[in-house]
Write a protein that holds these residues in place. Structure first.
Motif, mmCIF file in Angstrom:
data_model
loop_
_atom_site.group_PDB
_atom_site.id
_atom_site.type_symbol
_atom_site.label_atom_id
_atom_site.label_comp_id
_atom_site.label_asym_id
_atom_site.label_seq_id
_atom_site.Cartn_x
_atom_site.Cartn_y
_atom_site.Cartn_z
ATOM 1 N N HIS A 1 -0.409 -12.121 -8.707
ATOM 2 C CA HIS A 1 -0.770 -10.704 -8.772
ATOM 3 C C HIS A 1 -2.291 -10.531 -8.695
ATOM 4 O O HIS A 1 -2.782 -9.614 -8.019
ATOM 5 N N LEU A 2 -3.013 -11.389 -9.366
ATOM 6 C CA LEU A 2 -4.470 -11.316 -9.350
ATOM 7 C C LEU A 2 -5.016 -11.574 -7.947
ATOM 8 O O LEU A 2 -5.927 -10.889 -7.486
ATOM 9 N N GLN A 3 -4.441 -12.549 -7.268
ATOM 10 C CA GLN A 3 -4.864 -12.847 -5.909
ATOM 11 C C GLN A 3 -4.592 -11.661 -4.986
ATOM 12 O O GLN A 3 -5.447 -11.288 -4.171
ATOM 13 N N THR A 4 -3.436 -11.035 -5.133
ATOM 14 C CA THR A 4 -3.111 -9.852 -4.337
ATOM 15 C C THR A 4 -4.111 -8.736 -4.619
ATOM 16 O O THR A 4 -4.603 -8.066 -3.695
ATOM 17 N N HIS A 5 -4.423 -8.543 -5.886
ATOM 18 C CA HIS A 5 -5.381 -7.507 -6.269
ATOM 19 C C HIS A 5 -6.754 -7.779 -5.644
ATOM 20 O O HIS A 5 -7.381 -6.869 -5.098
ATOM 21 N N PHE A 6 -7.221 -9.017 -5.702
ATOM 22 C CA PHE A 6 -8.527 -9.349 -5.129
ATOM 23 C C PHE A 6 -8.517 -9.239 -3.604
ATOM 24 O O PHE A 6 -9.525 -8.867 -2.995
ATOM 25 N N ASP B 1 -10.434 -6.022 0.990
ATOM 26 C CA ASP B 1 -10.217 -5.127 2.127
ATOM 27 C C ASP B 1 -10.953 -3.801 1.919
ATOM 28 O O ASP B 1 -11.537 -3.245 2.854
ATOM 29 N N LYS B 2 -10.918 -3.297 0.686
ATOM 30 C CA LYS B 2 -11.615 -2.039 0.400
ATOM 31 C C LYS B 2 -13.124 -2.204 0.554
ATOM 32 O O LYS B 2 -13.800 -1.321 1.080
#
Length: 97
Positions: free
Chosen positions: A35-40, A45-46
């Protein structure tokens, strides 16, 4: 017939239960890391989008000096034109605030 846990010494059973708890905690940790990797990745991208937006804004701001220089030149031309009473039909005056 008896089960292996009934034959195993109590300290080994306790050790096996500790390892099972450790495995559960590691699986939870793996899930949280995913989940942390997905968040980062989303955050990255942002930031890429922000960088591209900043570059576009920078280009616009770079052009403003040319716009102001052109306005100044036009104003100077208009002042000279008024002095010489020449035809100003093609000149558009933009007030500078």
């Amino acid at each position: 017939m008896s089960t292996p846990s009934q034959q195993a010494p109590p300290h080994l059973i306790q050790r096996m239960q500790e390892k099972e708890q450790e495995l559960e905690q590691l699986l939870i940790l793996r899930q949280l890391a995913t989940h942390l990797q997905t968040h980062f990745d989303e955050l990255s991208d942002k930031f890429d989008g922000l960088v591209q937006g900043n570059q576009a804004v920078s280009k616009v701001l770079e052009n403003w000096s040319d716009v102001f220089r052109t306005i100044n030149m036009t104003d100077n031309y208009a002042s000279q034109d008024q002095e010489g009473e020449q035809d100003r039909s093609s000149l558009v005056r933009i007030p500078i605030v």
